[in-house]
Motif scaffolding. Structure first.
Motif, PDB file in Angstrom:
ATOM      1  N   GLY A  25       0.830  -1.193   0.000  1.00  0.00           N
ATOM      2  CA  GLY A  25       0.000   0.000   0.000  1.00  0.00           C
ATOM      3  C   GLY A  25       0.863   1.241   0.000  1.00  0.00           C
ATOM      4  N   GLY A  26       0.309   2.325  -0.508  1.00  0.00           N
ATOM      5  CA  GLY A  26       1.026   3.590  -0.514  1.00  0.00           C
ATOM      6  C   GLY A  26       0.426   4.550  -1.509  1.00  0.00           C
ATOM      7  N   GLY A  27       0.989   5.752  -1.512  1.00  0.00           N
ATOM      8  CA  GLY A  27       0.499   6.802  -2.402  1.00  0.00           C
ATOM      9  C   GLY A  27       1.151   6.742  -3.771  1.00  0.00           C
ATOM     10  N   PHE A  28       0.437   7.235  -4.753  1.00  0.00           N
ATOM     11  CA  PHE A  28       0.985   7.357  -6.097  1.00  0.00           C
ATOM     12  C   PHE A  28       1.895   8.575  -6.153  1.00  0.00           C
ATOM     13  CE2 PHE A  28      -3.127   5.204  -7.241  1.00  0.00           C
ATOM     14  CZ  PHE A  28      -2.543   4.002  -7.606  1.00  0.00           C
ATOM     15  N   THR A  29       2.984   8.475  -6.848  1.00  0.00           N
ATOM     16  CA  THR A  29       3.916   9.580  -7.002  1.00  0.00           C
ATOM     17  C   THR A  29       3.237  10.724  -7.743  1.00  0.00           C
ATOM     18  OG1 THR A  29       5.737   8.014  -7.097  1.00  0.00           O
ATOM     19  CG2 THR A  29       6.176  10.228  -7.921  1.00  0.00           C
ATOM     20  N   GLY A  30       3.347  11.926  -7.202  1.00  0.00           N
ATOM     21  CA  GLY A  30       2.795  13.103  -7.857  1.00  0.00           C
ATOM     22  C   GLY A  30       1.283  13.187  -7.809  1.00  0.00           C
ATOM     23  N   SER A  31       0.658  12.483  -6.873  1.00  0.00           N
ATOM     24  CA  SER A  31      -0.794  12.456  -6.801  1.00  0.00           C
ATOM     25  C   SER A  31      -1.223  12.373  -5.337  1.00  0.00           C
ATOM     26  CB  SER A  31      -1.324  11.238  -7.571  1.00  0.00           C
ATOM     27  OG  SER A  31      -2.707  11.063  -7.361  1.00  0.00           O
ATOM     28  N   ASP A  32      -2.425  12.817  -5.052  1.00  0.00           N
ATOM     29  CA  ASP A  32      -2.988  12.657  -3.714  1.00  0.00           C
ATOM     30  C   ASP A  32      -3.737  11.336  -3.577  1.00  0.00           C
ATOM     31  OD1 ASP A  32      -1.988  15.003  -2.739  1.00  0.00           O
ATOM     32  OD2 ASP A  32      -3.832  16.147  -3.036  1.00  0.00           O
ATOM     33  N   ARG A  33      -3.613  10.475  -4.559  1.00  0.00           N
ATOM     34  CA  ARG A  33      -4.301   9.187  -4.538  1.00  0.00           C
ATOM     35  C   ARG A  33      -3.337   8.088  -4.118  1.00  0.00           C
ATOM     36  NH1 ARG A  33      -6.786   8.222 -10.048  1.00  0.00           N
ATOM     37  NH2 ARG A  33      -7.761   6.535  -8.901  1.00  0.00           N
ATOM     38  N   GLY A  34      -3.878   6.954  -3.753  1.00  0.00           N
ATOM     39  CA  GLY A  34      -3.056   5.823  -3.359  1.00  0.00           C
ATOM     40  C   GLY A  34      -3.770   4.521  -3.636  1.00  0.00           C
ATOM     41  N   MET A  35      -3.112   3.433  -3.280  1.00  0.00           N
ATOM     42  CA  MET A  35      -3.678   2.120  -3.523  1.00  0.00           C
ATOM     43  C   MET A  35      -3.208   1.167  -2.432  1.00  0.00           C
ATOM     44  SD  MET A  35      -3.394  -0.317  -6.905  1.00  0.00           S
ATOM     45  CE  MET A  35      -1.675  -0.755  -6.736  1.00  0.00           C
TER      46      MET A  35
END
Length: 89
Positions: A25-35
């Motif tokens: 799990g973690g955030g996407f680079t350059g985004s406020d989204r994650g997975m």
């Protein structure tokens, strides 16, 4: 995102990881989204886990669940991300 009080969210997912229910799990680079990739038996369990996430219950995050069925995979685990050198920021 760093100002939104995400410590309870991080602790919650760390607990899932420690329990073996979170693969990654973690955030996407350059985004406020994650997975997050959960290791659970069914979507009902996944929904319950996500619904209990403090960031979801507080309204900071809105979750979207998708069932994933990998068609290709390797037997060995993914390598750990490289660690930052001590003292570097």
């Amino acid at each position: 995102m760093s100002e939104q009080g995400l410590l309870p969210h991080g602790r919650y997912y760390r607990g899932l990881f420690d329990d073996g229910r979170l693969f990654a799990g973690g955030g996407f680079t350059g985004s406020d989204r994650g997975m997050a990739i959960l290791k659970v038996a069914d979507m009902e369990t996944a929904r319950a886990i996500v619904a209990a996430d403090p960031a979801v219950t507080s309204g900071i995050f809105v979750a979207q669940l998708e069932q994933w069925r990998p068609r290709f995979q390797v037997a060995e685990p993914l390598p750990a991300p490289p660690q930052a050198a001590a003292g570097s920021r």
